[in-house]
Motif scaffolding. Structure first.
Motif, PDB file in Angstrom:
ATOM      1  N   ARG A  54      -6.409  67.237  38.919  1.00 51.62           N
ATOM      2  CA  ARG A  54      -5.201  67.352  39.744  1.00 51.62           C
ATOM      3  C   ARG A  54      -5.535  67.460  41.219  1.00 51.62           C
ATOM      4  O   ARG A  54      -4.791  66.992  42.068  1.00 51.62           O
ATOM      5  CB  ARG A  54      -4.378  68.573  39.319  1.00 51.62           C
ATOM      6  CG  ARG A  54      -3.556  68.316  38.069  1.00 51.62           C
ATOM      7  CD  ARG A  54      -2.680  69.507  37.758  1.00 51.62           C
ATOM      8  NE  ARG A  54      -1.777  69.799  38.868  1.00 51.62           N
ATOM      9  CZ  ARG A  54      -1.140  70.963  39.002  1.00 51.62           C
ATOM     10  NH1 ARG A  54      -1.304  71.915  38.121  1.00 51.62           N
ATOM     11  NH2 ARG A  54      -0.332  71.157  40.018  1.00 51.62           N
ATOM     12  N   GLU A  55      -6.669  68.076  41.504  1.00 48.80           N
ATOM     13  CA  GLU A  55      -7.005  68.316  42.904  1.00 48.80           C
ATOM     14  C   GLU A  55      -7.771  67.139  43.518  1.00 48.80           C
ATOM     15  O   GLU A  55      -7.587  66.821  44.687  1.00 48.80           O
ATOM     16  CB  GLU A  55      -7.849  69.588  43.023  1.00 48.80           C
ATOM     17  CG  GLU A  55      -7.090  70.876  42.666  1.00 48.80           C
ATOM     18  CD  GLU A  55      -6.993  71.116  41.159  1.00 48.80           C
ATOM     19  OE1 GLU A  55      -7.581  70.328  40.399  1.00 48.80           O
ATOM     20  OE2 GLU A  55      -6.331  72.084  40.753  1.00 48.80           O
ATOM     21  N   ASN A 105      -8.211  63.397  43.106  1.00 47.91           N
ATOM     22  CA  ASN A 105      -7.758  62.173  42.420  1.00 47.91           C
ATOM     23  C   ASN A 105      -7.348  61.106  43.420  1.00 47.91           C
ATOM     24  O   ASN A 105      -6.406  60.370  43.213  1.00 47.91           O
ATOM     25  CB  ASN A 105      -6.592  62.494  41.485  1.00 47.91           C
ATOM     26  CG  ASN A 105      -5.412  63.059  42.250  1.00 47.91           C
ATOM     27  OD1 ASN A 105      -5.473  63.191  43.471  1.00 47.91           O
ATOM     28  ND2 ASN A 105      -4.346  63.379  41.570  1.00 47.91           N
ATOM     29  N   LEU A 106      -8.075  61.018  44.524  1.00 46.42           N
ATOM     30  CA  LEU A 106      -7.716  60.049  45.562  1.00 46.42           C
ATOM     31  C   LEU A 106      -8.088  58.631  45.167  1.00 46.42           C
ATOM     32  O   LEU A 106      -9.022  58.419  44.403  1.00 46.42           O
ATOM     33  CB  LEU A 106      -8.463  60.382  46.853  1.00 46.42           C
ATOM     34  CG  LEU A 106      -7.830  61.413  47.776  1.00 46.42           C
ATOM     35  CD1 LEU A 106      -8.586  61.423  49.095  1.00 46.42           C
ATOM     36  CD2 LEU A 106      -6.372  61.108  48.031  1.00 46.42           C
ATOM     37  N   TYR A 107      -7.404  57.675  45.748  1.00 49.71           N
ATOM     38  CA  TYR A 107      -7.801  56.268  45.691  1.00 49.71           C
ATOM     39  C   TYR A 107      -8.092  55.775  44.287  1.00 49.71           C
ATOM     40  O   TYR A 107      -9.124  55.154  44.032  1.00 49.71           O
ATOM     41  CB  TYR A 107      -9.021  56.023  46.583  1.00 49.71           C
ATOM     42  CG  TYR A 107      -8.828  56.508  47.983  1.00 49.71           C
ATOM     43  CD1 TYR A 107      -7.863  55.939  48.789  1.00 49.71           C
ATOM     44  CD2 TYR A 107      -9.577  57.556  48.478  1.00 49.71           C
ATOM     45  CE1 TYR A 107      -7.668  56.392  50.074  1.00 49.71           C
ATOM     46  CE2 TYR A 107      -9.384  58.012  49.769  1.00 49.71           C
ATOM     47  CZ  TYR A 107      -8.433  57.433  50.559  1.00 49.71           C
ATOM     48  OH  TYR A 107      -8.235  57.889  51.823  1.00 49.71           O
ATOM     49  N   GLY A 108      -7.189  56.049  43.363  1.00 50.42           N
ATOM     50  CA  GLY A 108      -7.300  55.420  42.057  1.00 50.42           C
ATOM     51  C   GLY A 108      -8.527  55.779  41.253  1.00 50.42           C
ATOM     52  O   GLY A 108      -8.973  54.990  40.429  1.00 50.42           O
ATOM     53  N   GLY A 162     -11.313  63.992  47.060  1.00 53.98           N
ATOM     54  CA  GLY A 162     -10.102  64.680  47.502  1.00 53.98           C
ATOM     55  C   GLY A 162     -10.082  64.807  49.006  1.00 53.98           C
ATOM     56  O   GLY A 162     -10.930  64.245  49.693  1.00 53.98           O
ATOM     57  N   GLN A 163      -9.098  65.526  49.502  1.00 54.50           N
ATOM     58  CA  GLN A 163      -9.002  65.743  50.932  1.00 54.50           C
ATOM     59  C   GLN A 163      -9.734  67.036  51.292  1.00 54.50           C
ATOM     60  O   GLN A 163      -9.993  67.859  50.432  1.00 54.50           O
ATOM     61  CB  GLN A 163      -7.540  65.830  51.346  1.00 54.50           C
ATOM     62  CG  GLN A 163      -6.752  64.637  50.825  1.00 54.50           C
ATOM     63  CD  GLN A 163      -5.341  64.570  51.388  1.00 54.50           C
ATOM     64  OE1 GLN A 163      -5.020  65.205  52.371  1.00 54.50           O
ATOM     65  NE2 GLN A 163      -4.502  63.758  50.761  1.00 54.50           N
ATOM     66  N   ASP A 164     -10.014  67.206  52.584  1.00 58.03           N
ATOM     67  CA  ASP A 164     -10.792  68.363  53.027  1.00 58.03           C
ATOM     68  C   ASP A 164     -10.262  69.689  52.497  1.00 58.03           C
ATOM     69  O   ASP A 164     -11.001  70.529  52.028  1.00 58.03           O
ATOM     70  CB  ASP A 164     -10.813  68.422  54.562  1.00 58.03           C
ATOM     71  CG  ASP A 164     -11.899  67.512  55.131  1.00 58.03           C
ATOM     72  OD1 ASP A 164     -12.549  66.816  54.310  1.00 58.03           O
ATOM     73  OD2 ASP A 164     -12.091  67.503  56.351  1.00 58.03           O
ATOM     74  N   ARG A 165      -8.925  69.846  52.581  1.00 58.52           N
ATOM     75  CA  ARG A 165      -8.333  71.120  52.155  1.00 58.52           C
ATOM     76  C   ARG A 165      -8.629  71.416  50.700  1.00 58.52           C
ATOM     77  O   ARG A 165      -8.928  72.539  50.324  1.00 58.52           O
ATOM     78  CB  ARG A 165      -6.817  71.080  52.337  1.00 58.52           C
ATOM     79  CG  ARG A 165      -6.347  71.169  53.748  1.00 58.52           C
ATOM     80  CD  ARG A 165      -4.973  70.512  53.874  1.00 58.52           C
ATOM     81  NE  ARG A 165      -4.184  70.660  52.664  1.00 58.52           N
ATOM     82  CZ  ARG A 165      -3.310  71.640  52.454  1.00 58.52           C
ATOM     83  NH1 ARG A 165      -3.118  72.535  53.377  1.00 58.52           N
ATOM     84  NH2 ARG A 165      -2.636  71.704  51.350  1.00 58.52           N
ATOM     85  N   GLU A 166      -8.511  70.364  49.883  1.00 59.01           N
ATOM     86  CA  GLU A 166      -8.742  70.555  48.461  1.00 59.01           C
ATOM     87  C   GLU A 166     -10.206  70.865  48.181  1.00 59.01           C
ATOM     88  O   GLU A 166     -10.533  71.668  47.325  1.00 59.01           O
ATOM     89  CB  GLU A 166      -8.291  69.312  47.693  1.00 59.01           C
ATOM     90  CG  GLU A 166      -6.792  69.312  47.448  1.00 59.01           C
ATOM     91  CD  GLU A 166      -6.114  67.986  47.749  1.00 59.01           C
ATOM     92  OE1 GLU A 166      -6.819  66.992  47.940  1.00 59.01           O
ATOM     93  OE2 GLU A 166      -4.869  67.969  47.816  1.00 59.01           O
ATOM     94  N   TRP A 220     -11.230  74.548  48.427  1.00 60.69           N
ATOM     95  CA  TRP A 220     -10.764  75.302  47.273  1.00 60.69           C
ATOM     96  C   TRP A 220     -11.687  75.056  46.071  1.00 60.69           C
ATOM     97  O   TRP A 220     -12.057  75.982  45.345  1.00 60.69           O
ATOM     98  CB  TRP A 220      -9.334  74.860  46.977  1.00 60.69           C
ATOM     99  CG  TRP A 220      -8.712  75.487  45.795  1.00 60.69           C
ATOM    100  CD1 TRP A 220      -8.490  74.908  44.592  1.00 60.69           C
ATOM    101  CD2 TRP A 220      -8.246  76.819  45.698  1.00 60.69           C
ATOM    102  NE1 TRP A 220      -7.906  75.791  43.742  1.00 60.69           N
ATOM    103  CE2 TRP A 220      -7.740  76.973  44.393  1.00 60.69           C
ATOM    104  CE3 TRP A 220      -8.205  77.905  46.589  1.00 60.69           C
ATOM    105  CZ2 TRP A 220      -7.193  78.179  43.954  1.00 60.69           C
ATOM    106  CZ3 TRP A 220      -7.657  79.093  46.138  1.00 60.69           C
ATOM    107  CH2 TRP A 220      -7.162  79.219  44.842  1.00 60.69           C
ATOM    108  N   ASN A 228     -13.922  55.112  52.149  1.00 61.43           N
ATOM    109  CA  ASN A 228     -13.039  55.713  53.144  1.00 61.43           C
ATOM    110  C   ASN A 228     -13.455  57.170  53.292  1.00 61.43           C
ATOM    111  O   ASN A 228     -13.018  58.029  52.546  1.00 61.43           O
ATOM    112  CB  ASN A 228     -11.578  55.599  52.688  1.00 61.43           C
ATOM    113  CG  ASN A 228     -10.619  56.110  53.747  1.00 61.43           C
ATOM    114  OD1 ASN A 228     -11.007  56.825  54.670  1.00 61.43           O
ATOM    115  ND2 ASN A 228      -9.344  55.753  53.614  1.00 61.43           N
TER     116      ASN A 228
END
Lengths: 469, 248
Positions: free
Chosen positions: B12-13, B15-18, B61-65, B68, B153
């Protein structure tokens, strides 16, 4: 515009845009940016001047999904309320397109109000010039991430646009945590939300907004309406879904939608039935009705406009070709594509399916989002769609996507050119069977232009202008 | 019946870009060989049980995720992952997951997020994001089609220490750091990479490398039956063509 030279420059620039727009239309170009950008070279403050001339100001709709439908519905409500308003056509949502639309429709008499759909990356740049009365933010889905770096970048840009216009009121989707987090204490903020029938809300949220936008801890959902939209709360900092000022209660959803809409503690519309399918359109309808309410427009106008709504350009445009009903559907991100698949699956008889994926700048250069579309969840639709054609500049990736969704490899066909794919399908499809073509933005624009003459389709860039006059 | 049990870390945390396409590709190849796939999603707080798993996947994921997740990994899960890989378990980590399995990640604001240390590498955020299509010549194989294609990316620049080998050499694109032409990292049967796309669907040879590593360890499998890969190879060749490379 105090000084006479400034007025003159504005008048000249405005007429230049109008003339260039007419020429472009005569030449058969759908491109809507160029005339506006041309006019801005003559009057650098052209957007500000055009917006400033509107008697009752403007409303801006932004967010990743649903802004075209929401803005179109809001414009219809405004017309039902008797306003002579301008409305930018689908896709004309960057600065050049905004100028072209406002200038062209001003020439046709739309001088009272404007409903503007603005690309989320353009909000920060356009708001100081437009200074709208109201900004509506629909949602933040994963859309063209490579263009903005990351999802949070899009949220940040919208926040920047909002900060630039402290006198503008906000209407925010309470069900989207990222949108709700845009609320600011310095102004009037209203929230809208959607309520599902009891028992219908047991879905799991998808990944776009799992973490609290305030403190970064995981959000807990009490219920989910659609993707990551729903009733959420953060256990760490107390951030939670704000209580909505306007709420739509879904009574029925499927090929048509039935809604009850309340706003400000009273019934705005007791029962609205409309032709737009899917829960995502219920959100669009509530957003538009809530925006009309925020602007002080009469409730009857909203009910009437929603009842008469037909799909906005490309979100399922229909025509008949060689005896076959053909439908064009714009797909640009997983949530939107899922919604289209859901609609097709609900209809039963699928017919032929062509999916055309391009990867030009306006589509997003990265097509990895195709893997987030839930083709696997519609095995019957895929099994019964015949033929099944992958098309567009990234036809090979689309073909592979279908193969890994469980479609038998022999059944998948490849034709990079969408028009050739469509003509080939029409030539051999048994009589009366329907064809659905799902396309990314530039593929849709191109196919629409090539089909327009042949099947007498209205040129889409004329729509807003004609009805706005 | 052959079975592949995949631990999907933080679905869930991260899961970027397919990235879920990677799981679809693995599942498709196992199923077409008559096997069965189980995906075990492991979120924050869920225990990692190596005896119940044949392969590990972690996405981006993104930095914030990431911050965590780093905290969750530091609570023992990271140590268990290192032990499992040392024991031969195959693992695929993409982008954010790749960075988290290194020694540390220094964000643009200067914050240092400690990593698991599974890969001997470290990552520091650069100013410009490195975005675009990538082609890599991989060292996983000595002959045949050695190219891997994907989409990158990332803001992070990753530098490899002596304890890992690169996954391959960049033919087109930026790779680990836009400087030394290296892309990704490999330690034992663990592969880390910046390639999204999703990576595995268009690189069936890498999918099979991971599946074989898992089944060799579990069943003593020596080789995998070939599959009808017409669409995989068509997409792979198209990606190379777009980058001006001849399909091998």
């Amino acid at each position: 515009m105090r000084r006479a030279t400034e007025r003159l420059r504005f008048a000249l620039a405005w007429r230049l845009v109008v003339a260039a727009g007419r020429l472009a239309r005569l030449a058969g170009h759908g491109g809507s940016s160029f005339p506006g950008l041309l006019g801005r070279r003559l009057d650098p403050r052209l957007l500000e001047h055009l917006a400033g001339e509107l008697e009752q100001g403007s409303a801006v709709v932004t967010g990743t999904n649903g802004k075209t439908t929401t803005a179109t519905l809001l414009a219809e409500i405004g017309r039902q309320a008797g306003l002579r308003l301008a409305h930018n056509a689908a896709g004309a949502n960057l600065v050049g397109g905004l100028i072209t639309s406002l200038a062209g429709q001003r020439a046709e008499g739309a001088r009272q109000f404007a409903v503007l759909e603005v690309d989320e990356a353009t909000v920060a740049r356009a708001m100081p010039a437009v200074r709208p009365r109201l900004i509506v933010v629909t949602n933040f889905f994963r859309d063209q991430l490579d263009r903005y770096g990351e999802l949070l970048g899009a949220v940040g840009r919208v926040a920047e646009g909002i900060r630039a216009v402290p006198e503008t009121e906000l209407l925010l989707n309470a069900d989207d945590p990222h949108v709700a987090s845009l609320a600011r204490g310095d102004r009037k903020v209203r929230f809208y939300a959607l309520k599902l029938p009891p028992g219908a809300a047991a879905r799991k949220p998808t990944g776009d907004a799992v973490l609290c936008p305030r403190c970064g801890h995981p959000l807990a959902y009490r219920s989910v309406t659609f993707a990551h939209l729903g009733d959420y709360a953060c256990s760490a900092c107390g951030f939670r879904r704000p209580a909505p000022d306007a709420e739509g209660e879904v009574l029925r959803s499927g090929r048509e939608t039935a809604l009850r809409i309340r706003a400000g503690g009273r019934q705005l519309a007791s029962l609205v039935r409309f032709q737009l399918p899917g829960l995502y359109n219920a959100y669009n309808a509530v957003a538009a009705a809530a925006a009309a309410w925020s602007l002080g427009w009469p409730a009857e106008a909203a009910a009437r406009a929603l009842a008469e709504a037909t799909p906005a350009f490309g979100r399922m445009e229909r025509f008949v070709a060689q005896g076959h009903p053909v439908r064009l559907a714009l797909v640009k991100n997983p949530a939107g594509f899922d919604a289209v698949l859901e609609t097709l699956a609900a209809e039963g008889e699928p017919g032929a399916l062509i999916v055309a994926v391009n990867d030009l700048e306006a589509d997003g250069r990265d097509v990895s989002w195709l893997w987030d579309v839930r083709f696997e969840d519609f095995p019957e639709l895929l099994a019964r769609s015949e033929p099944l054609v992958a098309s567009g500049l990234r036809a090979e990736d689309m073909a592979l996507r279908l193969a890994l969704a469980g479609v038998e490899r022999e059944r998948i066909e490849l034709e990079a050119d969408p028009e050739r794919a469509l003509q080939a399908v029409l030539a051999r499809l048994p009589g009366g069977r329907a064809v659905t073509v799902c396309l990314t933005y530039t593929a849709l624009l191109d196919l629409h232009r090539r089909l327009a003459r042949r099947y007498a389709l209205p040129a889409f860039w004329e729509r807003g202008a004609r009805r706005g006059a | 019946m052959l079975e592949l049990r995949i631990a999907h870390l933080y679905p869930r945390e991260l899961n970027l870009y397919g990235d879920r396409g990677n799981l679809l590709a693995l599942a498709d190849r196992v199923r077409r060989r008559g096997g069965r796939v189980t995906v075990v999603p492991l979120g924050p707080g869920d225990p990692f049980r190596p005896a119940e798993v044949d392969l590990v996947f972690i996405g981006g994921g993104q930095d914030r995720e990431q911050r965590w997740i780093a905290e969750d990994l530091a609570r023992g899960k990271g140590r268990e992952l290192v032990a499992a890989v040392r024991d031969g378990m195959p693992l695929l980590a993409v982008c954010g997951g790749y960075q988290l399995l290194g020694r540390y990640y220094r964000t643009a604001s200067g914050e240092k997020i400690p990593g698991v240390g599974l890969f001997d590498l470290w990552t520091e955020a650069g100013r410009r994001r490195l975005i675009g299509d990538v082609a890599v010549e991989s060292d996983l194989w000595e002959e045949g089609r050695r190219t891997l294609v994907g989409f990158e990316n990332h803001a992070g620049r990753t530098w490899l220490g002596p304890g890992v080998r690169p996954l391959g050499r960049v033919l087109r694109g930026h790779g680990n750091n836009d400087r030394d032409r290296s892309e990704g990292a490999r330690w034992l049967n663990a592969v880390g990479t910046y390639l999204h796309g999703a990576l595995l669907p268009r690189n069936p040879r890498l999918s099979d490398w991971l599946i074989l590593a898992a089944w060799r360890r579990k069943y003593g499998t020596e080789r995998l039956d070939p599959l009808d890969d017409r669409w995989e190879l068509t997409a792979h060749a198209a990606a190379l063509r777009r980058l001006g490379l001849a399909a091998s």
